[in-house]
Motif scaffolding. Structure first.
Motif, PDB file in Angstrom:
ATOM      1  N   ARG A 118      -1.222   0.094   8.876  1.00 44.90           N
ATOM      2  CA  ARG A 118      -0.476   1.250   8.379  1.00 44.90           C
ATOM      3  C   ARG A 118      -1.206   1.836   7.192  1.00 44.90           C
ATOM      4  O   ARG A 118      -1.674   1.100   6.318  1.00 44.90           O
ATOM      5  CB  ARG A 118       0.918   0.830   7.878  1.00 44.90           C
ATOM      6  CG  ARG A 118       2.096   0.883   8.815  1.00 44.90           C
ATOM      7  CD  ARG A 118       2.545   2.209   9.239  1.00 44.90           C
ATOM      8  NE  ARG A 118       3.302   2.958   8.269  1.00 44.90           N
ATOM      9  CZ  ARG A 118       4.637   2.942   8.160  1.00 44.90           C
ATOM     10  NH1 ARG A 118       5.355   2.158   8.915  1.00 44.90           N
ATOM     11  NH2 ARG A 118       5.229   3.697   7.264  1.00 44.90           N
ATOM     12  N   VAL A 119      -1.244   3.146   7.150  1.00 44.68           N
ATOM     13  CA  VAL A 119      -1.792   3.810   5.974  1.00 44.68           C
ATOM     14  C   VAL A 119      -0.631   4.033   5.011  1.00 44.68           C
ATOM     15  O   VAL A 119       0.362   4.654   5.380  1.00 44.68           O
ATOM     16  CB  VAL A 119      -2.417   5.170   6.345  1.00 44.68           C
ATOM     17  CG1 VAL A 119      -3.003   5.832   5.109  1.00 44.68           C
ATOM     18  CG2 VAL A 119      -3.465   4.996   7.426  1.00 44.68           C
ATOM     19  N   PRO A 121       1.193   5.825   2.013  1.00 41.64           N
ATOM     20  CA  PRO A 121       1.074   7.132   1.365  1.00 41.64           C
ATOM     21  C   PRO A 121       0.543   7.026  -0.063  1.00 41.64           C
ATOM     22  O   PRO A 121      -0.117   7.937  -0.540  1.00 41.64           O
ATOM     23  CB  PRO A 121       2.509   7.674   1.378  1.00 41.64           C
ATOM     24  CG  PRO A 121       3.178   6.957   2.471  1.00 41.64           C
ATOM     25  CD  PRO A 121       2.552   5.605   2.535  1.00 41.64           C
ATOM     26  N   GLU A 123       2.310   7.191  -2.696  1.00 40.80           N
ATOM     27  CA  GLU A 123       3.029   8.138  -3.553  1.00 40.80           C
ATOM     28  C   GLU A 123       3.778   7.430  -4.665  1.00 40.80           C
ATOM     29  O   GLU A 123       4.132   8.034  -5.671  1.00 40.80           O
ATOM     30  CB  GLU A 123       4.000   8.967  -2.692  1.00 40.80           C
ATOM     31  CG  GLU A 123       3.265   9.953  -1.794  1.00 40.80           C
ATOM     32  CD  GLU A 123       4.181  10.595  -0.759  1.00 40.80           C
ATOM     33  OE1 GLU A 123       5.153   9.953  -0.328  1.00 40.80           O
ATOM     34  OE2 GLU A 123       3.910  11.742  -0.373  1.00 40.80           O
ATOM     35  N   ASP A 161       7.670   3.640  -0.641  1.00 35.73           N
ATOM     36  CA  ASP A 161       6.418   4.325  -0.333  1.00 35.73           C
ATOM     37  C   ASP A 161       6.204   4.410   1.171  1.00 35.73           C
ATOM     38  O   ASP A 161       5.748   5.423   1.695  1.00 35.73           O
ATOM     39  CB  ASP A 161       5.259   3.591  -1.002  1.00 35.73           C
ATOM     40  CG  ASP A 161       3.992   4.422  -1.011  1.00 35.73           C
ATOM     41  OD1 ASP A 161       2.922   3.896  -0.653  1.00 35.73           O
ATOM     42  OD2 ASP A 161       4.072   5.609  -1.372  1.00 35.73           O
ATOM     43  N   ALA A 163       8.522   4.288   3.453  1.00 32.47           N
ATOM     44  CA  ALA A 163       9.676   4.858   4.160  1.00 32.47           C
ATOM     45  C   ALA A 163       9.295   6.190   4.799  1.00 32.47           C
ATOM     46  O   ALA A 163       8.630   7.016   4.179  1.00 32.47           O
ATOM     47  CB  ALA A 163      10.841   5.064   3.191  1.00 32.47           C
ATOM     48  N   ARG A 263      14.150  10.758  -1.251  1.00 36.84           N
ATOM     49  CA  ARG A 263      12.855  10.103  -1.431  1.00 36.84           C
ATOM     50  C   ARG A 263      11.921  10.934  -2.316  1.00 36.84           C
ATOM     51  O   ARG A 263      11.205  10.389  -3.154  1.00 36.84           O
ATOM     52  CB  ARG A 263      12.195   9.832  -0.076  1.00 36.84           C
ATOM     53  CG  ARG A 263      10.899   9.035  -0.201  1.00 36.84           C
ATOM     54  CD  ARG A 263      10.230   8.811   1.156  1.00 36.84           C
ATOM     55  NE  ARG A 263       8.970   8.091   0.969  1.00 36.84           N
ATOM     56  CZ  ARG A 263       7.827   8.646   0.564  1.00 36.84           C
ATOM     57  NH1 ARG A 263       7.795   9.947   0.304  1.00 36.84           N
ATOM     58  NH2 ARG A 263       6.733   7.927   0.405  1.00 36.84           N
TER      59      ARG A 263
END
Lengths: 491, 360
Positions: A118-119, A121, A123, A161, A163, A263
């Protein structure tokens, strides 16, 4: 010298009386505000319901994020219950915070987890990044993240992050949500999508309630007195108090066990503070500060109906640790954001809610303990006459019991969760007993937590020992599957 | 001071006793009422289930002719089921309510002075609205009542009216629903939008008008709803909305064009992915290109794999998955690109493999 002491004792006596008068009157005001809200919401829900929300394509999708640490006995059932919640579109993200038991293995076995690259994000920054991400091969929207242990707040940040949906619901791994809880707590976001940024739900003790397949089918009052008194506390402070504050746009806290957030706003404020011991409280205060600093219209609301059931401590040592932690978190958060205090730019939050929390939440245990000391010293020196002291104690006691009973009455008339008359009797008795030692003990523990923070002592969490939700007996027997008692809390 | 303290004690004790009494009485009354209702409902529940399941053709007639007391016990179950069943089951239950005159009473109750009565009436019309829509007498009457209730002073009544109009409303209802969004007594946009979706194609003209109105939020909502209704009459409006000054409207327009799966919009969407200044709009356009499935979008999505923003790259990878073998080839090529593009490509391909494995 003696005159000075006498004057001091008399002054202290009046000051303490005055303080508790004001405190309970504030509770009364909050109750009155809640008294207008709860019956109205309950009536509205009976008429409009949530059925339309359950099928509407406009209902925003939700990511349920939960951090798990050593939850082996209960994690599978908890996750199944979360996946089974009635909601048009939602996913569950479990962050395994370096569990030392078989939490992950249980999940892997139950849901057929496989690793997936998985990458992230990126954030929201976290101290410990995800080591691996796993998804289910059973066609359920479940993601499980493994990472090294770094605490609940940091784990939640990893989950937030990753989600995928615009709303994030943070839930404790050991909590049970009502089937429609997600729908009900999402209603404010549907009603006011541009302004509502966070919503909190109610936490109720689940000890000794009837649980079947992750659903509380019959709420009951705990059989032991310690959790029973906490039912009273939770009704008064969490349900009534927060409903009242929400009504005047002064809600300063959402329980970490059950809260729904936008979010994008969580990303803006940087997620949870991994250093904070009261991370749920600190997050909401920080959101208020950030949004008011930006002068953006927003609302943070409390919904009194969607219930999250959680097991409360039933051992004194466990409860003591919890209360020390809570008060320490309260102090550290209030200190950190002290610039909000009495600043008009922060509106009701800065001018009313913040001062309330400083005066009546933070200082309350100090005043209470001082009051006890003053009375004891006054007695010893013959300054306070026993009849007067007794009268004062009874009056303070009576007023406090009245507040609790009013909270119970409002819950019964508006929400009527507890059906058995015996349960109501037990809670009423607990409302009285709360004032005979319990409040005084919690005051001492809260002061200890505060003192530990002032001394920069290490925060205590403790190890969790779980034994799982009891296996329910066959449905046709309709028997009671009760949750066993916890031995310690902590995460 | 002594007097004050004594007063506090006295008032507290009296009120505490009153609280306890009210608690006990309330719980006893409620328990008794629930017990009586449960016992009465036990007798009627099999009948209701037979009527819903169409197992017994006489079950409906029996329910329609129940005495008042038995019906009072059965009604909550009937209303609860009405909110959760569809098709023939819903029609059977609605027929029972019609036979008992309950729907007609609700039409009258819509004008009652008591807010609770009006709210109950609106709620009942919401539950039975599907059947009323084609009723030549009750349909227009219900709509007239509900239109009036849109401006009711009671918020619960207004919400009930909006829900009901979703079931029984027509083109005029759609106009009124959109108009009330701008009023001080507006019902939540989400609820209103849901009602407009339920009205369906009849709401399209009003929604198209709304797209040309003022207020970015309302225009964005109208665009979104046109996409969810999926009526091809809206395509021209949606394409124009891609050029709107508001990013929210442009994003909704891109998403809507993807839902409608309009192939003619592909060039405009490709331009949007490349040129729009708003990341949110570019993401929506990428997703739309994936939904439309035109392989002409592959080059722009392949470029977007290397975008700086996570959402853009992530959405582009997912969109490429929807574009068949050519899309997957582009993803495979992306895995050699290095950097975040490769990571997004690998994630998308791994997800596809997982889904394919699950389906097998």
């Amino acid at each position: 010298m003696k005159d000075v002491v006498v004057a001091l004792i008399h002054f202290s006596q009046y000051a303490v009386i005055g303080y508790f008068l004001v405190l309970n009157t504030v509770y009364l005001v909050l109750l009155a505000l809640a008294g207008r809200t709860i019956p109205h919401l309950a009536r509205r829900r009976r008429l409009t319901g949530v059925d339309d929300l359950a099928t509407s394509p406009l209902t925003p999708p939700v990511s349920i994020v939960t951090a798990a640490y050593n939850e082996e006995p209960t994690i599978v059932e908890s996750v199944r219950a979360m996946l089974a919640l009635r909601y048009p579109r939602h996913e569950v993200v479990v962050v395994d915070d370096g569990s030392r038991d078989n939490t992950f293995e249980r999940l892997k076995e139950a849901f057929g987890l496989v690793p997936l690259e998985r990458v992230a994000p990126g954030e929201i920054r976290s101290r410990e990044a995800a080591q691996s991400v796993h998804v289910s091969t059973h066609s359920v929207p479940l993601t499980v993240v493994r990472k090294h242990n770094s605490g609940r707040a940091d784990s939640l940040n990893v989950g937030i992050d990753l989600a995928a949906h615009p709303l994030v619901c943070m839930v404790d791994a050991d909590s049970l949500l009502d089937e429609d809880a997600l729908l009900t707590i999402a209603q404010p976001f549907v009603a006011d999508p541009l302004r509502v940024v966070a919503a909190g739900g109610v936490i109720r003790p689940v000890n000794d309630s009837v649980v079947r397949h992750g659903q509380v089918i019959e709420p009951r009052i705990p059989t032991r007195w310690l959790p029973r008194i906490q039912v009273v506390e939770y009704l008064r402070a969490f349900l009534m108090g927060r409903t009242g504050w929400s009504r005047v746009h002064g809600l300063l806290i959402i329980s970490g066990a059950f809260g729904l957030y936008r979010r994008d706003v969580l990303v803006e404020v940087g997620g949870m503070d991994a250093d904070s011991i009261g991370e749920d409280f600190e997050l909401v205060v920080r959101m208020h500060r950030h949004l008011r600093d930006q002068r953006r219209p927003y609302r943070i609301v409390f919904a009194p109906e969607p219930v999250c059931w959680t097991e409360v401590p039933d051992a004194r040592t466990v409860l003591a640790k919890q209360r020390r932690r809570w008060h320490r978190g309260l102090y550290e958060t209030l200190r950190r954001h002290h610039r909000m205090l009495l600043r008009p730019r922060y509106g009701v939050i800065g001018m009313v809610a913040y001062p309330y929390f400083v005066l009546f939440e933070l200082l309350a245990p100090l005043i209470e303990v001082c009051g006890i000391v003053v009375v004891a010293v006054g007695f010893a020196l013959g300054i306070i006459a026993p009849p007067m002291a007794l009268l004062f104690v009874l009056a303070a006691f009576g007023y406090a019991v009245l507040i609790s009973l009013l909270a119970l009455l409002l819950d019964e008339l508006g929400l009527h969760r507890y059906r058995r008359l015996g349960d109501l009797g037990a809670v009423a008795a607990a409302a009285v007993l709360e004032n005979l030692g319990y409040r005084q003990l919690t005051a001492v523990w809260r002061l200890q937590g505060w003192w530990a923070s002032l001394r920069n002592g290490k925060p205590e969490w403790g190890e969790m020992t779980r034994v799982g939700f009891a296996t329910p007996t066959p449905l046709d027997h309709g028997s009671h599957a009760t949750i066993p008692e916890m031995s310690e809390t902590g995460h | 001071m002594r007097t004050v303290v004594q007063m506090i004690l006295l008032v507290s004790v009296i009120e505490a006793v009153v609280c306890l009494l009210v608690l006990c009485v309330s719980r006893l009354v409620r328990n008794r009422r629930e017990r009586v209702r449960r016992e009465a409902a036990t007798a009627t529940r099999p009948l209701i289930l037979q009527a819903v399941g169409d197992e017994d053709p006489d079950a409906g007639a029996v329910l329609a002719s129940l005495d008042q007391r038995s019906w009072r016990a059965a009604q909550p179950t009937v209303l609860r089921l009405l909110g959760r069943v569809k098709g023939g089951s819903h029609a059977s239950l609605t027929e029972i309510l019609l036979s008992r005159g309950i729907v007609d009473r609700a039409l009258t109750d819509g004008a009652r002075p008591r807010g609770l009565k009006r709210a109950h009436a609106a709620s009942l019309l919401a539950l039975t609205g599907h059947a009323l829509r084609t009723d030549p007498r009750r349909g227009p009457e219900a709509r007239a009542t509900l239109h009036r209730q849109l401006t009711d002073r009671n918020a619960t009544v207004r919400e009930g009216a909006v829900r009901a109009l979703g079931r029984v409303g027509d083109a005029d209802s759609a106009r009124l629903l959109l108009a009330q969004l701008r009023s001080p007594r507006a019902v939540a946009a989400g609820l209103t939008g849901d009602a407009l979706i339920r009205i369906g194609p009849a709401a399209v003209p009003a929604l198209i008008e709304a797209v040309h109105g003022t207020g970015g939020e309302h225009r964005a909502l109208a665009v979104e709803l046109l996409g969810l209704i999926r009526d091809r009459r809206a395509v021209a409006t949606l394409s124009t909305a891609l050029e709107d000054r508001s990013a929210a409207v442009r994003a909704s327009a891109a998403a809507a064009l993807g839902r409608v799966a309009e192939p003619a919009a592909v060039p405009a969407l490709i331009h949007t992915v490349r040129a729009d200044t708003s990341a949110r709009v570019a993401v929506a356009a990428s997703e739309a290109l994936g939904l439309i499935g035109d392989r002409g979008a592959i080059p722009v999505l392949h470029e977007a794999l290397a975008a700086d923003g996570y959402r853009q790259a992530h959405t582009a990878a997912r969109a490429l998955l929807r574009l068949g073998p050519a899309g997957r080839d582009a993803l495979t090529e992306g895995t050699f690109a290095g950097g975040s593009a490769a990571a997004h490509a690998r994630e998308a391909l791994a997800t596809a493999q997982l889904v394919a494995g699950g389906e097998r």
